[in-house]
Design an enzyme around this catalytic site. Structure first.
Site, short mmCIF file in Angstrom:
data_model
loop_
_atom_site.label_atom_id
_atom_site.label_comp_id
_atom_site.label_asym_id
_atom_site.label_seq_id
_atom_site.Cartn_x
_atom_site.Cartn_y
_atom_site.Cartn_z
N ARG A 85 0.83 -1.21 0.00
CA ARG A 85 0.00 0.00 0.00
C ARG A 85 0.86 1.26 0.00
O ARG A 85 0.40 2.35 -0.29
CB ARG A 85 -0.96 -0.02 1.19
CG ARG A 85 -1.99 1.06 1.14
CD ARG A 85 -3.25 0.83 2.01
NE ARG A 85 -3.15 -0.13 3.08
CZ ARG A 85 -2.62 0.15 4.28
NH1 ARG A 85 -2.16 1.34 4.57
NH2 ARG A 85 -2.58 -0.80 5.21
N TYR A 117 -16.34 17.40 -14.77
CA TYR A 117 -16.71 15.99 -14.88
C TYR A 117 -17.76 15.67 -13.80
O TYR A 117 -17.58 16.03 -12.64
CB TYR A 117 -15.45 15.13 -14.69
CG TYR A 117 -15.75 13.67 -14.63
CD1 TYR A 117 -16.24 13.00 -15.74
CD2 TYR A 117 -15.57 12.95 -13.46
CE1 TYR A 117 -16.54 11.66 -15.68
CE2 TYR A 117 -15.85 11.60 -13.39
CZ TYR A 117 -16.35 10.96 -14.51
OH TYR A 117 -16.64 9.63 -14.44
N ASP A 139 -7.64 19.83 -13.31
CA ASP A 139 -7.87 18.52 -13.93
C ASP A 139 -7.44 18.65 -15.39
O ASP A 139 -8.09 19.32 -16.18
CB ASP A 139 -9.35 18.14 -13.80
CG ASP A 139 -9.64 16.74 -14.32
OD1 ASP A 139 -8.92 16.29 -15.25
OD2 ASP A 139 -10.60 16.11 -13.84
N LYS A 149 -7.95 7.84 -19.26
CA LYS A 149 -8.27 8.42 -20.56
C LYS A 149 -7.01 8.45 -21.45
O LYS A 149 -6.51 7.42 -21.81
CB LYS A 149 -8.90 9.80 -20.37
CG LYS A 149 -9.96 9.85 -19.24
CD LYS A 149 -11.23 9.08 -19.57
CE LYS A 149 -12.15 8.88 -18.37
NZ LYS A 149 -12.60 10.08 -17.69
C1 PLP Z 1 -13.11 10.35 -16.38
C2 PLP Z 1 -12.74 11.61 -15.73
C3 PLP Z 1 -12.48 11.67 -14.35
C4 PLP Z 1 -12.65 10.47 -13.43
O1 PLP Z 1 -11.66 9.52 -13.66
P1 PLP Z 1 -11.87 7.93 -13.45
O2 PLP Z 1 -10.56 7.39 -13.85
O3 PLP Z 1 -13.02 7.52 -14.30
O4 PLP Z 1 -12.18 7.75 -11.99
C5 PLP Z 1 -12.09 12.89 -13.82
N1 PLP Z 1 -11.96 13.99 -14.59
C6 PLP Z 1 -12.22 13.97 -15.91
C7 PLP Z 1 -12.08 15.22 -16.71
C8 PLP Z 1 -12.62 12.78 -16.52
O5 PLP Z 1 -12.89 12.78 -17.84
#
Ligand code: PLP
Length: 370
Positions: free
Chosen positions: A61, A112, A183, A208
């Site tokens: 962890r 998001y 983000d 992504k």
């Molecule tokens: C998909 C997404 C998230 C969340 O990420 P996960 O890996 O699905 O938990 C956060 N911010 C943005 C802009 C996203 O497209």
């Protein structure tokens, strides 16, 4: 006049500054094992929950060499120190946990949806106060920063594709003593490096573009602030929102081609933006000018949007984005999506296929919607 001695490979003195590598080179080379005879090129998948006592890791962890390799590579691309997480939302939770009881968090109203839902949940339970803003209204965002402990930026936003003035908002937020997180999932470090604008933290859903093949869930945070890094590392140790070694390996494998994928996907997106804008079935195309996500609205509204996602053969109707394959989705099919997102908005994640095939598939479907 002294004559320069010929350069002998490997003779560089320790005082020689390391060369500045460009992002494509960093993507390929960062996070490799030390170069020595018989060393593997790639960090192996370390399937380990326990390490021999006395070192830095001790337990699965707290650390894993496969995570470390991934973190070195993404950290090098963003220009800071990276921590990987089990998912993007696990990283989001870690950041929202930075601020104290009753703190105010400013957030784009079109972030998001999972991020907004986390904030909403914390607000409903009396933990934090959320202030949702139109991220393109810089003056309003700056005014909201005054009472904030944390200013959340997502630029471009998902799925409205709005763009924030990161530098100006960051200055105002710092004047108010607030943390700023960006983000950077949509832009990737190749198109935008928010740490250069002095933000405190960069967040990724590595699910992504970073991993890029629709086969991994992973998240990451990057910072230049050592103190903040230690606080976040401690939170990750305590909450256990860590990635699996296999996920970290796959994400790093994907990151090696990030520059090629982003370049091709963006070129495809720019071509499609031009062609979509000319099609009579299309009422509006949203595109921030960079990246590979497009928003489309339709002359015939929500019904056209629903029909389009069912009629294509190549484009896949699916949520998520940032994979090599082109996908699209009517976002309001989710009841949790913001009510200010148009009902007929289809978010398109443009992949790296041949753009002529992508367009032909879309055009045939669009022609039936006029
Ligand atoms: C998909 C997404 C998230 C969340 O990420 P996960 O890996 O699905 O938990 C956060 N911010 C943005 C802009 C996203 O497209």
């Amino acid at each position: 006049m002294t004559e320069k001695s010929p350069v002998v490979p490997g003779s560089a003195t320790p005082s020689t500054p390391p060369p500045v590598r460009r992002p494509a080179t960093v993507a390929v080379h960062a996070g490799r094992p030390e170069r020595k005879p018989d060393a593997p090129f790639n960090e192996p998948i370390a399937m380990a929950s326990v390490y021999v006592a006395g070192g830095d890791m001790e337990y699965g962890r707290y650390g894993n060499p496969t995570w470390t390799a991934f973190e070195e590579a993404l950290g090098a691309l963003e220009g800071g120190r990276c921590l990987s997480f089990a998912s993007g939302l696990a990283a989001v939770a870690c950041v929202l946990d930075l601020v104290g009881q009753d703190a105010t968090v400013v957030m784009p109203r079109h972030s998001y949806q999972g991020t907004i839902m986390q904030l909403g949940d914390l607000e409903a339970r009396g933990r934090l106060k959320g202030v949702l803003v139109d991220i393109e209204d810089t003056d309003a965002v700056i005014a909201a920063c005054e009472d904030a402990a944390l200013v959340w930026l997502e630029s471009p936003t998902n799925p409205a594709l709005e763009v924030a003035d990161i530098a100006a908002i960051t200055r105002a937020a710092h004047d108010a003593g607030a943390y700023v997180v960006v983000d950077n999932t949509f832009a990737t470090p190749l198109l935008q490096q928010p740490l250069l604008d002095d933000v405190d933290l960069v967040l990724h859903s590595a699910t992504k573009y970073i991993a890029g093949h629709s086969d991994v869930l992973m998240g990451a945070l990057v910072t230049r602030d050592d103190q903040l890094f230690d606080v976040l590392k401690k939170r990750r140790d305590l909450t256990g929102a860590v990635p699996g070694p296999m996920e970290a390996w796959l994400a790093l494998r994907g990151l090696r081609t990030l520059h090629l994928r982003v370049e091709r996907a963006q070129a495809n997106a720019q071509e499609l933006v031009a062609r979509l804008g000319e099609h009579p079935a299309v009422a509006k195309v949203r595109y921030p000018g960079f990246g590979a996500v497009i928003g489309v609205e339709f002359a015939q509204g929500v019904l056209a949007a629903e029909l389009l996602v069912q009629k294509t053969k190549l484009w896949v109707h699916a949520t998520s984005l940032g994979g090599v394959e082109s996908t699209f989705e009517r976002r309001r099919r989710w009841k949790t999506e913001s009510q200010t997102i148009p009902e007929d908005l289809v978010r398109m994640s443009v992949g790296i296929e041949d753009v002529e095939d992508l367009w032909e598939d879309l055009r045939v479907a669009l022609d039936t919607l006029v």
